[in-house]
Design a protein around this motif. Sequence first.
Motif, PDB file in Angstrom:
ATOM      1  N   GLY A 105     -35.294 -43.946  14.778  1.00 20.74           N
ATOM      2  CA  GLY A 105     -34.591 -44.779  15.745  1.00 20.74           C
ATOM      3  C   GLY A 105     -35.420 -45.278  16.905  1.00 20.74           C
ATOM      4  O   GLY A 105     -34.846 -45.733  17.905  1.00 20.74           O
ATOM      5  N   LYS A 106     -36.731 -45.234  16.812  1.00 18.14           N
ATOM      6  CA  LYS A 106     -37.578 -45.659  17.920  1.00 18.14           C
ATOM      7  C   LYS A 106     -38.568 -46.727  17.464  1.00 18.14           C
ATOM      8  O   LYS A 106     -39.146 -46.634  16.380  1.00 18.14           O
TER       9      LYS A 106
ATOM     10  N   CYS B 174     -32.277 -35.781  13.187  1.00 15.96           N
ATOM     11  CA  CYS B 174     -33.062 -36.745  13.964  1.00 15.96           C
ATOM     12  C   CYS B 174     -32.784 -36.623  15.460  1.00 15.96           C
ATOM     13  O   CYS B 174     -33.712 -36.687  16.278  1.00 15.96           O
ATOM     14  N   ALA B 175     -31.517 -36.454  15.827  1.00 19.11           N
ATOM     15  CA  ALA B 175     -31.169 -36.363  17.250  1.00 19.11           C
ATOM     16  C   ALA B 175     -31.745 -35.097  17.884  1.00 19.11           C
ATOM     17  O   ALA B 175     -32.229 -35.124  19.023  1.00 19.11           O
ATOM     18  N   SER B 176     -31.694 -33.981  17.148  1.00 18.83           N
ATOM     19  CA  SER B 176     -32.201 -32.725  17.707  1.00 18.83           C
ATOM     20  C   SER B 176     -33.710 -32.748  17.891  1.00 18.83           C
ATOM     21  O   SER B 176     -34.249 -32.042  18.757  1.00 18.83           O
ATOM     22  N   ALA B 177     -34.407 -33.559  17.085  1.00 12.74           N
ATOM     23  CA  ALA B 177     -35.863 -33.666  17.249  1.00 12.74           C
ATOM     24  C   ALA B 177     -36.197 -34.183  18.642  1.00 12.74           C
ATOM     25  O   ALA B 177     -37.074 -33.639  19.337  1.00 12.74           O
ATOM     26  N   TRP B 178     -35.493 -35.249  19.079  1.00 12.76           N
ATOM     27  CA  TRP B 178     -35.731 -35.773  20.424  1.00 12.76           C
ATOM     28  C   TRP B 178     -35.168 -34.832  21.485  1.00 12.76           C
ATOM     29  O   TRP B 178     -35.739 -34.716  22.575  1.00 12.76           O
ATOM     30  N   ALA B 179     -34.064 -34.144  21.189  1.00 12.47           N
ATOM     31  CA  ALA B 179     -33.463 -33.237  22.172  1.00 12.47           C
ATOM     32  C   ALA B 179     -34.393 -32.067  22.491  1.00 12.47           C
ATOM     33  O   ALA B 179     -34.616 -31.738  23.664  1.00 12.47           O
ATOM     34  N   TRP B 180     -34.954 -31.440  21.450  1.00 14.57           N
ATOM     35  CA  TRP B 180     -35.833 -30.292  21.672  1.00 14.57           C
ATOM     36  C   TRP B 180     -37.127 -30.687  22.373  1.00 14.57           C
ATOM     37  O   TRP B 180     -37.602 -29.969  23.271  1.00 14.57           O
TER      38      TRP B 180
ATOM     39  N   SER C 231     -25.655 -40.487  22.426  1.00 18.02           N
ATOM     40  CA  SER C 231     -25.662 -41.884  21.984  1.00 18.02           C
ATOM     41  C   SER C 231     -26.526 -42.063  20.740  1.00 18.02           C
ATOM     42  O   SER C 231     -26.175 -42.819  19.815  1.00 18.02           O
ATOM     43  N   PHE C 232     -27.651 -41.358  20.697  1.00 18.80           N
ATOM     44  CA  PHE C 232     -28.530 -41.432  19.520  1.00 18.80           C
ATOM     45  C   PHE C 232     -27.832 -40.853  18.294  1.00 18.80           C
ATOM     46  O   PHE C 232     -27.974 -41.373  17.174  1.00 18.80           O
TER      47      PHE C 232
END
Length: 472
Positions: free
Chosen positions: A223-224, A338-344, A283-284
């Motif tokens: 998503g980036k 995918c969302a947890s990758a950016w969260a962590w 949101s992601f």
Amino acid sequence: MAPAPLEDLQCAANGNGAAPPRKPPPAPAGGDGELRWLRRCVEAAGKGFAIGAGLKGGLALFSVLVRIRSRHSPRSRKAGAMSNEEAVVLALKETLRYGLFLGTFAGSYVSVDEYIAAVWGRKRTARWRSLLAGLIAGPSMLLTGPGTQHTSLAIYILMRAAVLASRCGIKSKRFGKICKPLTWSNGDIFLMCLASAQILSAYILNQDSLPSSYKSFLNKHGGKDLTILQGVKDIVNHTALNNLAGIEKYYKSVGVDIKLDPNMKVPCPIVHGNQSCTGHVFSFLLQAYGRAVPVYVPVYLVPALVVHRQHLMKRPYTILGKSLLGIARSSMFLSVYCASAWAWTCLLFRTFQSANTPLVILGTFPTGLALFIEKKSRRIEISLYCLARAIESFFTCMTDAGLCPPILQIKRADVVVFSIATSIIMHCYAQEREVFRSKYLNVLDWVFGVPPPLDNEGKSGYLPDDEAKKCQ
């Protein structure tokens, strides 16, 4: 050896959930004993071709349909891009190549197996015949194209062989204690965490180490934009931020007006602009779920329409309900992953007020915990699939850094690895059939025929399809 989940490994010990041990009846005697080996070779080659062409052809057809549907998109009109006609021709060639690959593999294995049994005796060569036949049949992978590397596929097949070998080890009196750590109940989750640490850190820091198709998949579901990833990479590597204007321009194109600090130490503003870290995760997650659903619709609906078509007519609501539930569950897994990758990573960057490679690896490791969302029976498949790509990426990074031993830099290492893996798998198929799950064993029996008893020295072929069905 990587640990395998307890549910899978216990199948080897008590047969629960795996194909039950069975001793087929002796093959019927007939007057065409000398020709049965030839019929078995031809049937195995034909069925192998059908499986290879069917699988690759189905994927190629789906890819062509996607291209045709998106032909009016401006993004699809790139200079030098392949036309739809060329894509169809390439798809047909790939379908034929993979059909020949699996057809030749099956035919070669059966030919070598029958030849050794005929010359030296079936019972006398039982312990090593399938091992050698699988090894000799492995180079048939070259039929997919002399310049085509299949490292990910070879490593994945090796992982499957490792799982079978571990099950054999657990049920063995000699190696049972050594293989005890492989009975971890959540070993599949641990494998997924290991794979995620390599795959996702490579996605951010070294995309060239990933297979091209997998890199495209990650770029879509990560998503980036590539400018954002490059900015994060520059901060992690402590290099100059030379493309802040490009990042600001990208955010402006999506309606976000932001001014980035060239002296920033934490890349969170680059990752999610004006959003907070917590707000960005939610949101992601919603956006990622929308991207994930189209991925899993064919994964669940195609088997429902093709494999379970008979049950679909009798119990349509049950079959479709399970398919829809599977789509929802798997889509949630991928979006949370995918969302947890950016969260962590954001959490660690904020906590330590710094960004470096160890923090990226540490932050992407717990991302694999998202696999808990998936159904237990699918976890080992997903973890092994990702682990194969992680191993390939790891050794590519090692090679680029000059740390890979020359012995591992074989030109067609994929063929060598694939041959070793298939020799192990075919040996287990002939000698340790109870370590296979029934669905895989049924496919192998359909292609190669049910192995005859070892004391059936005088018979020269495996059971035909009608006799094999009686044994199942």
